[in-house]
Design a protein around this motif. Structure first.
Motif, short mmCIF file in Angstrom:
data_model
loop_
_atom_site.label_atom_id
_atom_site.label_comp_id
_atom_site.label_asym_id
_atom_site.label_seq_id
_atom_site.Cartn_x
_atom_site.Cartn_y
_atom_site.Cartn_z
N SER A 303 -14.82 -6.45 9.29
CA SER A 303 -13.76 -7.00 10.13
C SER A 303 -14.17 -8.30 10.82
N GLN A 304 -15.43 -8.73 10.63
CA GLN A 304 -15.91 -9.96 11.29
C GLN A 304 -16.48 -10.94 10.27
N VAL A 305 -15.68 -11.26 9.27
CA VAL A 305 -16.10 -12.20 8.25
C VAL A 305 -15.89 -13.63 8.75
N ASP A 306 -16.96 -14.44 8.70
CA ASP A 306 -16.90 -15.83 9.17
C ASP A 306 -16.94 -16.84 8.02
N LEU A 307 -16.72 -16.36 6.81
CA LEU A 307 -16.74 -17.26 5.66
C LEU A 307 -15.50 -18.17 5.67
N PRO A 308 -15.60 -19.30 4.98
CA PRO A 308 -14.43 -20.19 4.88
C PRO A 308 -13.24 -19.45 4.27
N ARG A 309 -12.05 -19.86 4.67
CA ARG A 309 -10.84 -19.22 4.18
C ARG A 309 -10.80 -19.23 2.65
N GLY A 310 -10.49 -18.06 2.09
CA GLY A 310 -10.41 -17.94 0.64
C GLY A 310 -11.69 -17.47 -0.02
N GLU A 311 -12.81 -17.49 0.71
CA GLU A 311 -14.09 -17.04 0.16
C GLU A 311 -14.18 -15.52 0.24
N ILE A 312 -14.56 -14.88 -0.85
CA ILE A 312 -14.66 -13.42 -0.89
C ILE A 312 -15.97 -12.97 -0.26
N SER A 313 -15.91 -11.97 0.60
CA SER A 313 -17.11 -11.42 1.21
C SER A 313 -17.89 -10.60 0.19
N GLY A 314 -19.17 -10.92 0.04
CA GLY A 314 -20.00 -10.18 -0.90
C GLY A 314 -20.15 -8.73 -0.54
N LEU A 315 -20.14 -8.43 0.76
CA LEU A 315 -20.28 -7.04 1.20
C LEU A 315 -19.05 -6.23 0.81
N ILE A 316 -17.89 -6.76 1.10
CA ILE A 316 -16.65 -6.04 0.78
C ILE A 316 -16.55 -5.82 -0.73
N GLU A 317 -16.91 -6.84 -1.50
CA GLU A 317 -16.85 -6.73 -2.95
C GLU A 317 -17.83 -5.68 -3.46
N ALA A 318 -19.06 -5.69 -2.91
CA ALA A 318 -20.08 -4.74 -3.36
C ALA A 318 -19.66 -3.30 -3.07
N MET A 319 -19.07 -3.07 -1.91
CA MET A 319 -18.62 -1.73 -1.56
C MET A 319 -17.54 -1.24 -2.51
N GLU A 320 -16.76 -2.17 -3.04
CA GLU A 320 -15.65 -1.80 -3.93
C GLU A 320 -16.10 -1.58 -5.37
N ILE A 321 -17.02 -2.42 -5.84
CA ILE A 321 -17.33 -2.39 -7.29
C ILE A 321 -18.54 -1.57 -7.65
N LEU A 322 -19.47 -1.33 -6.70
CA LEU A 322 -20.66 -0.54 -7.04
C LEU A 322 -20.27 0.93 -7.19
N PRO A 323 -20.59 1.54 -8.30
CA PRO A 323 -20.22 2.95 -8.51
C PRO A 323 -21.08 3.87 -7.65
N TYR A 351 -8.43 -3.60 18.48
CA TYR A 351 -8.39 -4.66 17.47
C TYR A 351 -7.96 -4.11 16.11
N ASP A 352 -8.43 -2.90 15.77
CA ASP A 352 -8.04 -2.28 14.51
C ASP A 352 -6.54 -2.04 14.45
N LYS A 353 -5.99 -1.57 15.57
CA LYS A 353 -4.54 -1.32 15.61
C LYS A 353 -3.77 -2.64 15.48
N ALA A 354 -4.25 -3.69 16.17
CA ALA A 354 -3.59 -4.99 16.09
C ALA A 354 -3.62 -5.53 14.65
N THR A 355 -4.75 -5.34 13.98
CA THR A 355 -4.87 -5.79 12.59
C THR A 355 -3.90 -5.05 11.68
N GLU A 356 -3.79 -3.74 11.89
CA GLU A 356 -2.85 -2.94 11.09
C GLU A 356 -1.42 -3.40 11.30
N ILE A 357 -1.08 -3.74 12.53
CA ILE A 357 0.28 -4.23 12.82
C ILE A 357 0.54 -5.55 12.11
N LYS A 358 -0.44 -6.46 12.16
CA LYS A 358 -0.28 -7.77 11.49
C LYS A 358 -0.11 -7.60 9.98
N ILE A 359 -0.92 -6.71 9.40
CA ILE A 359 -0.82 -6.47 7.95
C ILE A 359 0.56 -5.92 7.60
#
Length: 372
Positions: A303-323, A351-359
């Motif tokens: 929830s605290q990614v500071d990468l430039p807009r449009g850049e994929i977080s390696g952590l989020i990707e790894a959690m999704e694709i690693l079996p 903050y989590d609730k606010a994020t869910e509302i925005k989504i």
């Protein structure tokens, strides 16, 4: 230790001792009592430790009272518990566990008490061997020369056990859950036991775009500001002089993520902190550095990614694709696991609730609208 209600036929029997003979429980005198209510008196054999257990001005008992909604009154080396049967039993489990820690020479802080209460509440969801028979807590712990750290939540317990059995461990979740602190503690324990030859600390310096050359000093001095949380944890686990010697000799190595390409990290405990700020390519490069007899611990907060807009977080990707394969563990922390301060948990939840509302709003606004 058995829990007996007031109207038990055995109220005048001798005190029942625990298997470890740390505390004894005795039933109160016979008296009328509402169904579902319980009175329990716990007696601790060591008066000095009992005082430390109850806390200054009984502050630890007050925490138990407020959390479990029971009454806890100390009388010398005894504490009398009144309330709902299940809540009284949870208080007993927490107190016995904390007393056992005191007997082992540990010190108690408010966080330790809160953790014991939390684990006692969650005991029904804990898988063996975390919860032993006879309702006694056996929380996972990390022992170093300077201190012993115990799990304070169910997820922390699973996280420590995962570090015991796996080579690659992901600790993902909000701030204040102990992800990084426990990772550093575990690395320090491995180094002190001789299980690894060195500790390698890394963290992406996103704020400087990985271009650190303009900063004054050598490489260690350039990345020190980004690694301060890791240093703080190290000094908690190891004597200061030992940390300084290890940094000088290279037993504790500061390795900027950008300079890891081409290396093989063998016989080492490797920690990548703030991994949510790695790119997809950086994360793949880092994970493939794992060598023989090494532990790799990756921590971060998606929830605290500071990468430039449009850049994929390696952590989020790894959690999704690693079996889910043997040797890899993924531990996900939530706001319920925050141990830093009670307000931190509430802030994370807000903050989590606010994020869910925005989504939800974005999804609604993105739906095509047609004129009738």
């Amino acid at each position: 230790m058995s829990v007996k209600p007031k109207n038990s036929k055995d109220t005048n029997t001798a005190k029942n001792k625990t298997a470890l003979k740390k505390a004894t429980s005795k039933a109160a005198p016979k008296a009328p009592q509402k169904s579902g209510k319980e009175h329990l008196a716990l007696s601790f054999e060591n008066n000095k430790l009992a005082t430390l257990l109850f806390g200054k001005f009984d502050e630890h008992l007050a925490m138990i009272e407020n959390t479990l909604n029971i009454n806890a009154v100390s009388r010398g080396n005894e504490v009398h518990l009144d309330g709902n049967i299940s809540d009284v039993n949870r208080a007993r489990i927490a107190l016995e566990h904390l007393f056992e820690r005191l007997e082992q020479g540990d010190t108690l802080e408010a966080g330790d008490v809160a953790g014991a209460i939390r684990m006692a509440i969650e005991q029904n969801q804990l898988a063996l061997p975390t919860l032993e028979k006879k309702g006694r807590l056996n929380m996972a712990q990390i022992a170093t020369r300077k201190k012993t750290v115990q799990a304070r939540t169910k997820t922390q317990d699973a996280y420590i056990r995962a570090m015991d059995r796996c080579e690659l461990i992901f600790g993902v979740g909000p701030a204040g859950t102990g992800k990084t602190y426990l990772a550093v503690a575990y690395a320090a324990s491995l180094l002190e036991r001789g299980a690894v030859d060195r500790i390698i600390l890394s963290r992406p310096a996103v704020e400087a775009g990985e271009r650190l050359g303009f900063l004054p000093g050598d490489m260690k001095e350039k990345v020190d500001p980004y690694l301060r949380p890791l240093y703080d944890a190290l000094y908690d686990m190891m004597p200061g002089e030992q940390v300084e010697r290890a940094l000088t000799s290279g037993m504790i190595e500061i390795a900027p993520l950008a300079f890891m390409r081409g290396r093989t990290l063998a016989n080492a405990a490797v920690i990548l902190d703030e991994a949510q700020n790695t790119t997809s390519m950086q994360m793949k490069m880092f994970l493939t550095r794992l060598g023989e007899n090494s532990k790799m611990i990756v921590t971060g907060d998606p929830s605290q990614v500071d990468l430039p807009r449009g850049e994929i977080s390696g952590l989020i990707e790894a959690m999704e694709i690693l079996p889910d394969i043997e040797g890899v563990a993924k531990c996900v922390f939530t706001a319920k696991d925050v141990v830093r301060h009670r307000l931190v948990a509430e802030i994370v939840t807000a903050y989590d609730k606010a994020t869910e509302i925005k989504i939800s709003q974005n999804k609604h606004n993105s739906k095509p609208r047609y004129k009738s």
